[in-house]
Design an enzyme around this catalytic site. Sequence first.
Site, short mmCIF file in Angstrom:
data_model
loop_
_atom_site.label_atom_id
_atom_site.label_comp_id
_atom_site.label_asym_id
_atom_site.label_seq_id
_atom_site.Cartn_x
_atom_site.Cartn_y
_atom_site.Cartn_z
N TYR A 1 1.08 -1.52 0.09
CA TYR A 1 0.15 0.41 -0.31
C TYR A 1 1.49 1.47 -0.34
O TYR A 1 1.70 1.38 0.71
CB TYR A 1 -1.21 -0.12 1.06
CG TYR A 1 -2.20 -1.57 1.47
CD1 TYR A 1 -1.83 -2.11 0.52
CD2 TYR A 1 -2.26 -1.66 2.19
CE1 TYR A 1 -3.40 -2.79 -0.17
CE2 TYR A 1 -3.10 -2.73 2.32
CZ TYR A 1 -3.68 -3.28 1.08
OH TYR A 1 -4.35 -4.36 1.26
N HIS B 1 -0.23 -12.00 1.02
CA HIS B 1 -0.79 -11.02 0.17
C HIS B 1 -1.04 -11.15 -1.03
O HIS B 1 -0.19 -11.55 -1.92
CB HIS B 1 -0.16 -9.44 0.37
CG HIS B 1 -1.09 -8.10 0.28
ND1 HIS B 1 -0.71 -7.26 -0.30
CD2 HIS B 1 -2.12 -8.69 -0.26
CE1 HIS B 1 -2.21 -6.70 -0.46
NE2 HIS B 1 -2.29 -6.62 -0.52
P1 NAD Z 1 -13.07 0.31 1.25
O1 NAD Z 1 -14.48 0.01 -0.09
O2 NAD Z 1 -13.30 0.02 2.01
O3 NAD Z 1 -13.25 1.52 -0.31
C1 NAD Z 1 -12.32 2.70 0.68
C2 NAD Z 1 -12.93 4.24 -0.18
O4 NAD Z 1 -13.57 4.46 1.02
C3 NAD Z 1 -11.51 4.69 1.03
O5 NAD Z 1 -10.89 5.76 -0.58
C4 NAD Z 1 -12.14 5.59 1.54
O6 NAD Z 1 -11.57 7.19 1.31
C5 NAD Z 1 -13.71 5.80 1.42
N1 NAD Z 1 -14.33 5.34 2.64
C6 NAD Z 1 -14.39 5.42 3.47
N2 NAD Z 1 -15.07 5.01 4.34
C7 NAD Z 1 -16.09 6.41 4.15
C8 NAD Z 1 -17.11 7.12 3.77
N3 NAD Z 1 -17.96 7.02 5.55
N4 NAD Z 1 -18.05 7.80 3.20
C9 NAD Z 1 -16.74 7.72 1.84
N5 NAD Z 1 -16.05 6.94 1.75
C10 NAD Z 1 -15.54 6.63 2.16
O7 NAD Z 1 -11.84 -0.35 0.52
P2 NAD Z 1 -10.92 -0.79 0.70
O8 NAD Z 1 -10.11 0.40 1.05
O9 NAD Z 1 -9.70 -1.20 -0.26
O10 NAD Z 1 -10.32 -1.76 1.61
C11 NAD Z 1 -10.11 -1.93 3.26
C12 NAD Z 1 -9.15 -2.32 3.34
O11 NAD Z 1 -9.38 -3.63 3.34
C13 NAD Z 1 -8.46 -2.21 2.76
O12 NAD Z 1 -8.09 -0.79 3.48
C14 NAD Z 1 -6.66 -3.42 3.78
O13 NAD Z 1 -6.40 -3.07 4.34
C15 NAD Z 1 -8.02 -4.35 3.57
N6 NAD Z 1 -7.89 -4.84 2.17
C16 NAD Z 1 -7.59 -5.89 1.71
C17 NAD Z 1 -6.73 -6.22 0.72
C18 NAD Z 1 -5.89 -7.77 0.71
O14 NAD Z 1 -4.93 -7.81 1.44
N7 NAD Z 1 -5.33 -8.34 -0.75
C19 NAD Z 1 -7.83 -6.31 -0.20
C20 NAD Z 1 -8.53 -5.01 -1.07
C21 NAD Z 1 -8.74 -4.83 0.74
#
Ligand code: NAD
Length: 316
Positions: A57, A120
Amino acid sequence: MMEYRRLGGTELKISVLGFGASPLGDVFRKTEPAERNAAVHFAVDQGINFFDVSPYYGLTLAEARLGEALEGRREKVVLATKCGRYGGSEFDFSAKTITAGLEESLKRLRTDYVDLLQAHDVEFGHVQQVVEETLPAMRRLQEQGKARYIGITGYSLKNLMEIASKVKVDSILSYCRYNLLITDMDRSLAPFAKKHGIGVGGIGLINASPLHMGIITERGAPEWHPAPQAVRDAGQKIVALCKARGVDAAEVALRFCLDYAGAASTLVGLSSRGHVERNLKALEMKVEPELLREIAEVVAPVKDVTWASGLEENYG
Ligand code: NAD
């Protein structure tokens, strides 16, 4: 107010709302130090104890920034990071890199152990290597006390299940597989986890990306988002529908995931105190069944649409 669930057979009790730290690496937009630190500190103060990050990230930025923000608060959180993915198309699941990679992560995170180390995006590796080399190397790191537990993460449910049927893992994280746009995690991964004893004593699954990586937000999907246009459009229709009903689409989407008992925690991407506040509100809100029905109608033409990720042999 915060609910905690035991992560599978581990001793980790994690908050149902988890702090996804990828946005700290500026993967969605540029962030400022003060807002990042405020988001992390406020989240910890409000009982969010599960933090998930990766060296990938922001190409190490998110880990370094999270480490800085958690200075003095490390013992209050359950800290998860990852190994094996180091760039958009940079993967190395060899034992040597996994082992050296964790040392680098620990330095950036300013700690001498992580609570959960996850391979990952395993669909980008060969199953045989992940099973015979990567996960055994991670178990050795566990024996050395550098990681309390080990897990796998990825998009392809088929691949996650294939690996976990061959070698024991403590947790499985899948993303964009259970939210308003898709629920196939519940049809395959959840029964699989039950059958294979992943999570005996607790819940072994972690659900990430409740907003479908930004699709169900007013800002919409980032440029790099892999979903087909029709799925992005459906996300914007959900946003418009919720707006017309006077509710926030992100809160509704998050509430939908929090109601799912098949995951120990839902990881939402966070980098601002405002979003932490709004997402905490989802813990208390109730979504009208009528609104959920309307959303289901809007989503129906693209429900459960997926995209290809990783090596072709691992699609699914
Ligand atoms: P998400 O679906 O959580 O969306 C994140 C986006 O939504 C960001 O732009 C954030 O600023 C915004 N957001 C958050 N809360 C909000 C709100 N209340 N109103 C409006 N916008 C809002 O997607 P993500 O960040 O990809 O997934 C969450 C977490 O899961 C990642 O940060 C990571 O830690 C994990 N993840 C892991 C993998 C993996 O291991 N392969 C893949 C995807 C995500």
